[in-house]
Write a protein that holds these residues in place. Structure first.
Motif, PDB file in Angstrom:
ATOM      1  N   ASP A  52      12.907  60.253  10.524  1.00  8.21           N
ATOM      2  CA  ASP A  52      13.892  60.294  11.595  1.00  8.21           C
ATOM      3  C   ASP A  52      14.566  61.658  11.588  1.00  8.21           C
ATOM      4  O   ASP A  52      14.433  62.427  10.637  1.00  8.21           O
ATOM      5  CB  ASP A  52      14.933  59.191  11.369  1.00  8.21           C
ATOM      6  CG  ASP A  52      15.708  58.845  12.631  1.00  8.21           C
ATOM      7  OD1 ASP A  52      15.386  59.365  13.723  1.00  8.21           O
ATOM      8  OD2 ASP A  52      16.656  58.052  12.528  1.00  8.21           O
ATOM      9  N   LYS A  53      15.305  61.958  12.635  1.00  5.73           N
ATOM     10  CA  LYS A  53      16.066  63.210  12.678  1.00  5.73           C
ATOM     11  C   LYS A  53      17.203  63.134  11.667  1.00  5.73           C
ATOM     12  O   LYS A  53      17.817  62.086  11.495  1.00  5.73           O
ATOM     13  CB  LYS A  53      16.652  63.430  14.069  1.00  5.73           C
ATOM     14  CG  LYS A  53      15.631  63.734  15.129  1.00  5.73           C
ATOM     15  CD  LYS A  53      16.325  63.982  16.450  1.00  5.73           C
ATOM     16  CE  LYS A  53      15.318  64.281  17.534  1.00  5.73           C
ATOM     17  NZ  LYS A  53      15.967  64.563  18.822  1.00  5.73           N
ATOM     18  N   PRO A  54      17.508  64.254  10.995  1.00  4.21           N
ATOM     19  CA  PRO A  54      18.660  64.254  10.092  1.00  4.21           C
ATOM     20  C   PRO A  54      19.966  64.185  10.884  1.00  4.21           C
ATOM     21  O   PRO A  54      20.023  64.593  12.043  1.00  4.21           O
ATOM     22  CB  PRO A  54      18.534  65.583   9.348  1.00  4.21           C
ATOM     23  CG  PRO A  54      17.676  66.437  10.200  1.00  4.21           C
ATOM     24  CD  PRO A  54      16.798  65.533  10.998  1.00  4.21           C
ATOM     25  N   THR A  55      20.997  63.668  10.251  1.00  3.99           N
ATOM     26  CA  THR A  55      22.309  63.612  10.907  1.00  3.99           C
ATOM     27  C   THR A  55      22.897  65.019  10.997  1.00  3.99           C
ATOM     28  O   THR A  55      22.491  65.927  10.262  1.00  3.99           O
ATOM     29  CB  THR A  55      23.277  62.719  10.112  1.00  3.99           C
ATOM     30  OG1 THR A  55      23.473  63.297   8.825  1.00  3.99           O
ATOM     31  CG2 THR A  55      22.752  61.299   9.980  1.00  3.99           C
ATOM     32  N   ASP A  56      23.854  65.183  11.881  1.00  2.00           N
ATOM     33  CA  ASP A  56      24.512  66.483  12.031  1.00  2.00           C
ATOM     34  C   ASP A  56      25.195  66.909  10.740  1.00  2.00           C
ATOM     35  O   ASP A  56      25.146  68.081  10.359  1.00  2.00           O
ATOM     36  CB  ASP A  56      25.528  66.449  13.168  1.00  2.00           C
ATOM     37  CG  ASP A  56      24.878  66.374  14.540  1.00  2.00           C
ATOM     38  OD1 ASP A  56      23.675  66.719  14.658  1.00  2.00           O
ATOM     39  OD2 ASP A  56      25.560  65.981  15.498  1.00  2.00           O
ATOM     40  N   SER A  57      25.830  65.957  10.054  1.00  2.00           N
ATOM     41  CA  SER A  57      26.534  66.315   8.814  1.00  2.00           C
ATOM     42  C   SER A  57      25.558  66.707   7.710  1.00  2.00           C
ATOM     43  O   SER A  57      25.832  67.637   6.952  1.00  2.00           O
ATOM     44  CB  SER A  57      27.437  65.165   8.348  1.00  2.00           C
ATOM     45  OG  SER A  57      26.679  64.016   8.059  1.00  2.00           O
ATOM     46  N   SER A  58      24.399  66.037   7.635  1.00  2.00           N
ATOM     47  CA  SER A  58      23.428  66.420   6.605  1.00  2.00           C
ATOM     48  C   SER A  58      22.804  67.772   6.930  1.00  2.00           C
ATOM     49  O   SER A  58      22.516  68.559   6.029  1.00  2.00           O
ATOM     50  CB  SER A  58      22.354  65.342   6.418  1.00  2.00           C
ATOM     51  OG  SER A  58      21.563  65.195   7.575  1.00  2.00           O
ATOM     52  N   LEU A  59      22.629  68.071   8.211  1.00  2.00           N
ATOM     53  CA  LEU A  59      22.115  69.385   8.613  1.00  2.00           C
ATOM     54  C   LEU A  59      23.107  70.488   8.255  1.00  2.00           C
ATOM     55  O   LEU A  59      22.708  71.539   7.742  1.00  2.00           O
ATOM     56  CB  LEU A  59      21.865  69.407  10.122  1.00  2.00           C
ATOM     57  CG  LEU A  59      20.439  69.256  10.593  1.00  2.00           C
ATOM     58  CD1 LEU A  59      20.383  69.186  12.108  1.00  2.00           C
ATOM     59  CD2 LEU A  59      19.533  70.308  10.060  1.00  2.00           C
ATOM     60  N   LYS A  60      24.382  70.244   8.502  1.00  2.00           N
ATOM     61  CA  LYS A  60      25.408  71.236   8.193  1.00  2.00           C
ATOM     62  C   LYS A  60      25.430  71.532   6.692  1.00  2.00           C
ATOM     63  O   LYS A  60      25.452  72.695   6.280  1.00  2.00           O
ATOM     64  CB  LYS A  60      26.774  70.735   8.664  1.00  2.00           C
ATOM     65  CG  LYS A  60      27.897  71.710   8.439  1.00  2.00           C
ATOM     66  CD  LYS A  60      29.217  71.157   8.969  1.00  2.00           C
ATOM     67  CE  LYS A  60      30.349  72.130   8.710  1.00  2.00           C
ATOM     68  NZ  LYS A  60      31.622  71.612   9.215  1.00  2.00           N
ATOM     69  N   LYS A  61      25.407  70.492   5.884  1.00  2.00           N
ATOM     70  CA  LYS A  61      25.418  70.659   4.430  1.00  2.00           C
ATOM     71  C   LYS A  61      24.146  71.363   3.962  1.00  2.00           C
ATOM     72  O   LYS A  61      24.188  72.261   3.113  1.00  2.00           O
ATOM     73  CB  LYS A  61      25.537  69.295   3.752  1.00  2.00           C
ATOM     74  CG  LYS A  61      25.600  69.360   2.256  1.00  2.00           C
ATOM     75  CD  LYS A  61      25.773  67.971   1.658  1.00  2.00           C
ATOM     76  CE  LYS A  61      25.815  68.051   0.147  1.00  2.00           C
ATOM     77  NZ  LYS A  61      25.956  66.707  -0.450  1.00  2.00           N
ATOM     78  N   ALA A  62      23.003  70.991   4.518  1.00  2.00           N
ATOM     79  CA  ALA A  62      21.725  71.590   4.121  1.00  2.00           C
ATOM     80  C   ALA A  62      21.667  73.066   4.498  1.00  2.00           C
ATOM     81  O   ALA A  62      21.111  73.872   3.751  1.00  2.00           O
ATOM     82  CB  ALA A  62      20.569  70.821   4.751  1.00  2.00           C
TER      83      ALA A  62
END
Length: 87
Positions: A52-62
């Motif tokens: 699935d697509k990553p969440t916005d918060s997980s993308l920001k942290k990554a």
């Protein structure tokens, strides 16, 4: 747009290529390896769940962690260059 796969359970940041058959283990590493490319990331926690697509918060942290990986690689390259110059 190309898709890059991340499997947090069975992926491998060292040997993975980001394909569905050879996914990365972490989103940060996938971002680091594909910097500047038009990529659609697909992530899953284990083999039983669909990608699935990553969440916005997980993308920001990554993205923040990917920046750290980039700095670490740059520092290692500088240290290697200095060591090569000494020889």
């Amino acid at each position: 747009m190309a898709e890059v796969y991340i499997d947090e359970a069975t992926g491998n940041d060292e040997l993975g290529t980001g394909t569905q058959n050879e996914p990365y283990k972490t989103l940060a590493h996938a971002i680091y390896k594909n910097e500047g490319a038009e990529i659609e990331f697909r992530i899953r926690k284990d083999a039983e769940t669909p990608y699935d697509k990553p969440t916005d918060s997980s993308l920001k942290k990554a993205k923040k962690n990917a920046e750290g990986l980039k700095k670490k690689a740059e520092k290692a390259a500088q240290e290697k260059a200095r060591a090569d110059d000494r020889q």
